[in-house]
Enzyme design. Structure first.
Site, PDB file in Angstrom:
ATOM      1  N   TYR A 125      46.787-142.156 -66.296  1.00 48.70           N
ATOM      2  CA  TYR A 125      45.550-142.824 -66.712  1.00 48.70           C
ATOM      3  C   TYR A 125      45.765-144.286 -67.056  1.00 48.70           C
ATOM      4  O   TYR A 125      44.843-144.960 -67.506  1.00 48.70           O
ATOM      5  CB  TYR A 125      44.957-142.106 -67.927  1.00 48.70           C
ATOM      6  CG  TYR A 125      44.296-140.794 -67.591  1.00 48.70           C
ATOM      7  CD1 TYR A 125      45.045-139.733 -67.121  1.00 48.70           C
ATOM      8  CD2 TYR A 125      42.930-140.619 -67.748  1.00 48.70           C
ATOM      9  CE1 TYR A 125      44.450-138.525 -66.810  1.00 48.70           C
ATOM     10  CE2 TYR A 125      42.330-139.416 -67.436  1.00 48.70           C
ATOM     11  CZ  TYR A 125      43.089-138.372 -66.975  1.00 48.70           C
ATOM     12  OH  TYR A 125      42.499-137.184 -66.667  1.00 48.70           O
ATOM     13  N   LYS A 192      56.319-131.302 -67.781  1.00 47.48           N
ATOM     14  CA  LYS A 192      56.794-130.793 -66.490  1.00 47.48           C
ATOM     15  C   LYS A 192      58.145-131.464 -66.225  1.00 47.48           C
ATOM     16  O   LYS A 192      58.385-132.054 -65.153  1.00 47.48           O
ATOM     17  CB  LYS A 192      55.752-131.114 -65.396  1.00 47.48           C
ATOM     18  CG  LYS A 192      56.004-130.470 -64.058  1.00 47.48           C
ATOM     19  CD  LYS A 192      55.661-129.002 -64.014  1.00 47.48           C
ATOM     20  CE  LYS A 192      56.075-128.403 -62.675  1.00 47.48           C
ATOM     21  NZ  LYS A 192      55.973-126.932 -62.643  1.00 47.48           N
ATOM     22  N   ASP A 227      52.586-125.529 -66.498  1.00 43.31           N
ATOM     23  CA  ASP A 227      51.971-124.432 -65.729  1.00 43.31           C
ATOM     24  C   ASP A 227      52.110-123.107 -66.479  1.00 43.31           C
ATOM     25  O   ASP A 227      51.154-122.317 -66.559  1.00 43.31           O
ATOM     26  CB  ASP A 227      52.544-124.345 -64.302  1.00 43.31           C
ATOM     27  CG  ASP A 227      54.025-124.656 -64.218  1.00 43.31           C
ATOM     28  OD1 ASP A 227      54.597-125.105 -65.222  1.00 43.31           O
ATOM     29  OD2 ASP A 227      54.618-124.444 -63.151  1.00 43.31           O
ATOM     30  N   ASP A 251      44.255-133.654 -70.646  1.00 42.54           N
ATOM     31  CA  ASP A 251      42.877-133.634 -70.144  1.00 42.54           C
ATOM     32  C   ASP A 251      42.552-132.268 -69.537  1.00 42.54           C
ATOM     33  O   ASP A 251      41.539-131.638 -69.843  1.00 42.54           O
ATOM     34  CB  ASP A 251      42.727-134.735 -69.082  1.00 42.54           C
ATOM     35  CG  ASP A 251      41.269-135.011 -68.754  1.00 42.54           C
ATOM     36  OD1 ASP A 251      40.387-134.470 -69.443  1.00 42.54           O
ATOM     37  OD2 ASP A 251      41.020-135.763 -67.799  1.00 42.54           O
TER      38      ASP A 251
END
Ligand code: NAP
Length: 364
Positions: A125, A192, A227, A251
């Site tokens: 972002y 991640k 995940d 988000d």
């Protein structure tokens, strides 16, 4: 009684309807707030030449606190997100989004009580993007390839994902301080890092180092891959407590968390920095419902609960929260989204303004 001045940004689409509903509920508590209206969004472009006029930021800088409706961001082209611009301009680095089960919403779970703490100023972002087909992209690709960083297809567009030690440290510290102040037990860093070694890897290492500073705080710390976090949240959300995430995962996971407790119509949020705070619902401007007086203003009203706590008005905050619980709990005067979840049909639902009336009636 303390008088507060708060910047009010109605926003686009359904924003004016839900902020009006919120304002009526807050005023009904008797808290003394002067609302300083400062409009931003798609609809001020023609008049002001920008969706975020400088006087809007000046108003927030002066009042320190703002509450807003959602603002439309054109997809793919057009101006960049006004929401992201406000967060960056005012260094509102922590986005706090509680997801709490409220009886009567027909949500899948009745035992969710977690808080997303999302980094707000960097990651994908950051707005560092290079358009497909430009000389900049060609140069960037040549640079990466010269340094053996892998090959990139020449017809690519590129968005950079900067994650810094500074941004991560303050975010994770905020998550721990929030946990301590709010009687929470655990902070989980979500990442991640197995794939993104230098960005999420840095986030994880920095989070672990900050957690060591809080080793004696009584707050547990652990970390999870994003995940796996999503799957575990859907399977069994109850054990999750405070989640600290980089911007993009924050988000996405906050919408998932909203889904666990009944949907976007009831998910509030706060963007907090060291100097300023801007409160807003998780959801967007839902343009197809503009002016129809149908959408659920609960997310905006619960955002005002977070704002009232920030303004040190805990009694008014508790009254509004309890009134929302009572209104949803009765299952009678609720908006279409709640009715649809409860009965499979929107029949018998009430509009935005009538729902606000019900909340005001339940204030006692
Ligand atoms: P959205 O506005 O959040 O709406 C998606 C769907 O969520 C709606 O169609 C509706 O679903 C449900 N929903 C959202 N708000 C609701 C409410 N108050 N009451 C009941 N249901 C509600 O998402 P979007 O359509 O992807 O985004 C629209 C615009 O908002 C975009 O320009 C986006 O960039 C912007 N946006 C702004 C913000 C912000 O200002 N902070 C945040 C997110 C998105 P059903 O039709 O199924 O009932």
């Amino acid at each position: 009684m303390v008088k507060h001045t708060v910047t009010l940004i109605p926003g686009d689409g359904i924003g004016p309807e839900i902020t009006t509903a919120m304002r009526r509920v807050v005023e009904a508590t008797g808290v003394d707030i002067e609302w300083e209206l400062a409009d931003a969004g798609e609809h001020v472009m023609d008049e002001c030449g920008t969706p975020l006029p400088e006087h809007v930021l000046d108003s927030i800088r002066k009042n320190k606190v703002a509450i807003k409706g959602p603002i439309t961001t054109p997809i793919g082209t057009g101006f960049r997100s006004v929401n992201v611009a406000i967060r960056k301009a005012l260094e509102l680095y922590a986005c706090v989004r509680p997801s709490v089960s409220i009886p009567g919403t027909g949500a899948r779970y009745d035992d969710v009580d977690l808080v997303i703490v999302r980094e707000n100023t960097e990651d994908l972002y950051a707005g560092v993007e290079f358009e497909q087909g430009t000389a900049d992209v060609a140069e960037l690709i040549a640079f990466a390839e010269e340094r053996g960083a892998g090959t990139i297809r020449p017809d690519s567009g590129i968005s950079l994902k900067p994650i810094s030690v500074t941004g991560t440290e303050r975010l994770v510290r905020f998550a721990f301080e929030y946990a301590i102040a709010n009687g929470r037990e655990r902070v989980t860093a979500v990442h991640k890092a197995n794939i993104l070694k230098y960005s999420d890897g840095l986030f994880l290492h920095t989070a672990r180092r900050v957690a060591e500073e809080y080793a004696d705080s009584g707050i547990e710390f652990d970390d999870y891959i994003v995940d796996a976090t999503c799957m575990q949240l859907v399977l069994n959300p109850a054990p999750w407590d405070v989640l600290a995430l980089p911007n993009l995962y924050g988000d996405i996971v906050s919408d998932l968390a909203a889904g666990l407790v009944g949907g976007l119509g009831i998910a509030p949020g706060a963007n907090i920095g060291d100097e300023f705070a801007v409160f807003e619902p998780v959801h967007g401007s839902a343009p197809k419902y503009t002016g129809k007086d149908v959408v659920n203003p609960t997310a905006e009203i619960l955002s005002s609960v977070l704002m009232l706590r920030h303004l040190d008005e805990p009694e008014a905050a508790d009254r509004v929260f309890d009134a929302v619980r009572a209104t949803l709990g009765s299952g009678e005067r609720v908006t279409y989204d709640i009715k649809r979840t409860l009965t499979g049909s929107t029949e018998g639902s009430v509009g935005t303004a009538a729902y606000a009336d019900a909340v005001i009636d339940n204030l006692g």
